[in-house]
Scaffold this motif. Structure first.
Motif, short mmCIF file in Angstrom:
data_model
loop_
_atom_site.label_atom_id
_atom_site.label_comp_id
_atom_site.label_asym_id
_atom_site.label_seq_id
_atom_site.Cartn_x
_atom_site.Cartn_y
_atom_site.Cartn_z
N GLY A 13 0.93 -1.13 0.00
CA GLY A 13 0.16 0.38 -0.04
C GLY A 13 0.81 1.18 0.02
N VAL A 14 0.50 2.20 0.92
CA VAL A 14 1.42 3.69 0.57
C VAL A 14 1.43 4.01 1.85
CG1 VAL A 14 0.66 5.86 1.06
CG2 VAL A 14 -1.05 4.92 -0.55
N LEU A 15 3.30 4.01 1.65
CA LEU A 15 4.15 3.38 2.28
C LEU A 15 4.58 5.27 2.90
CD1 LEU A 15 6.28 0.76 1.53
CD2 LEU A 15 3.98 0.64 2.95
N THR A 16 4.84 5.16 4.42
CA THR A 16 5.86 6.27 4.34
C THR A 16 7.13 5.98 5.07
OG1 THR A 16 5.71 5.96 7.39
CG2 THR A 16 3.81 7.43 5.45
N PRO B 89 10.24 6.52 7.15
CA PRO B 89 10.10 6.11 8.12
C PRO B 89 9.11 5.00 8.23
CG PRO B 89 11.12 7.75 9.89
CD PRO B 89 10.65 8.08 8.42
N PRO B 90 8.50 4.00 7.94
CA PRO B 90 7.39 3.26 8.61
C PRO B 90 6.14 3.77 10.01
CG PRO B 90 8.67 1.98 7.87
CD PRO B 90 9.41 2.62 8.49
N LEU B 91 5.00 4.89 9.03
CA LEU B 91 4.52 5.06 10.48
C LEU B 91 3.74 3.99 11.38
CD1 LEU B 91 3.49 7.27 11.98
CD2 LEU B 91 1.58 6.92 10.34
N THR B 92 4.52 2.95 12.34
CA THR B 92 4.19 1.94 13.52
C THR B 92 4.59 1.91 13.90
OG1 THR B 92 3.98 -0.33 13.20
CG2 THR B 92 6.24 0.80 13.27
N LEU B 93 3.36 1.13 15.23
CA LEU B 93 3.90 1.54 16.73
C LEU B 93 5.09 0.18 17.09
CD1 LEU B 93 3.33 2.12 19.54
CD2 LEU B 93 1.46 -0.09 19.55
N ASN B 94 5.72 0.27 17.70
CA ASN B 94 6.78 -0.16 17.52
C ASN B 94 7.05 -0.93 18.67
OD1 ASN B 94 9.29 0.97 15.81
ND2 ASN B 94 9.14 2.72 16.68
#
Length: 266
Positions: free
Chosen positions: A112-115, A117-122
């Motif tokens: 999909g559309v990626l940011t 750095p990736p926008l995620t919960l570490n």
């Protein structure tokens, strides 16, 4: 076959119905674990969507406790099949009564559309599984036959009743026979850790789930699954708990939210 695969196996009766038998090896006390019931139910739904491998969103309502060592029936209704997603509902039935009702959306594992750095919960930094403590029924105040099926290692600062001093629990989990995790087992893992209020109240016994929603973010890599669960809302004996699961690669693989009951002690 893994115990998990064997004990969630269903036989198709017709185009919308599957039947099977619940094991008592996934019990919390005398009651089948809610995550186990969910895995059995969703296994039937997966038969409708071989082209959609990810259970993107699964919402379950627990109407009655399940019955271990008893036959079960799962009735599935296809709601919609689209190009990229499919939706279905299912009822888990035992002894003529619906005990769990589920609605699930399945989708593709795609880019999909990626940011960057990736926008995620570490993932939180906790000790390795070898440094964590095996889950104990004595500490929770209830027999745990499920320990024969799940290897659950709790953070050493949270493993004893009330030790954490807050409604939070974290640790590692895997199937006892070391079968690699998949999306179906993630649904079960989302309801297989001790309730997070164990860290605050200690010896709490069985905490039955009323409603559980799980969002599977991606298929997990092999190995342990890291879980962290917390509660910041407890009123009138009803708990709202939020949880996250990461695989050994550090990827967020599932998120959950549930309402459960904190029962009065005897």
């Amino acid at each position: 076959m893994s115990d998990f695969d064997t004990e969630t196996t269903l036989v198709q009766v017709d185009e919308s119905c599957w039947e099977g038998m619940l094991s008592d090896q996934w019990n919390i006390g005398n009651n089948p674990n809610g995550g186990y019931l969910l895995a059995v139910t969703v296994r039937a739904i997966t038969q409708l969507f071989p082209e959609f491998p990810i259970p993107v969103s699964v919402t379950s309502h627990y109407l009655r406790p399940g019955l271990s060592n008893n036959a079960c029936r799962v009735e599935v209704d296809l709601i919609r099949r689209g190009r990229t997603m499919g939706t279905a509902s299912a009822n888990f039935i035992q002894d003529g009564k619906t005990r769990l009702t589920v609605i699930a959306v399945f989708g593709l594992a795609g880019d999909g559309v990626l940011t960057d750095p990736p926008l995620t919960l570490n993932a939180p930094q906790i000790p390795s599984p070898g440094q964590c403590i095996q889950r104990s029924g004595d500490q929770q105040g209830v027999e745990l036959p499920i320990r024969e099926r799940l290897d659950t290692r709790l953070h050493p600062d949270q493993a004893l009743a009330g030790q954490a001093g807050q409604a939070k629990i974290s640790g590692w989990i895997r199937l006892k026979d070391q079968r690699p995790p998949d999306c179906l087992s993630l649904l079960m893992f989302s309801d297989a850790f001790p309730p997070s209020v164990f860290g605050l109240f200690g010896n709490i016994g069985w905490v039955p789930t009323v409603e559980l929603t799980v969002h599977v973010r991606r298929a997990p890599s092999s190995g342990w699954i890291l879980g962290e669960f917390s509660t910041n809302d407890l009123q009138d004996g009803r708990i709202i708990e939020s949880g996250n699961l990461w695989d050994e690669s550090g990827h967020l693989v599932a998120q959950s939210r549930q309402i459960a009951l904190l029962l009065p002690s005897n």
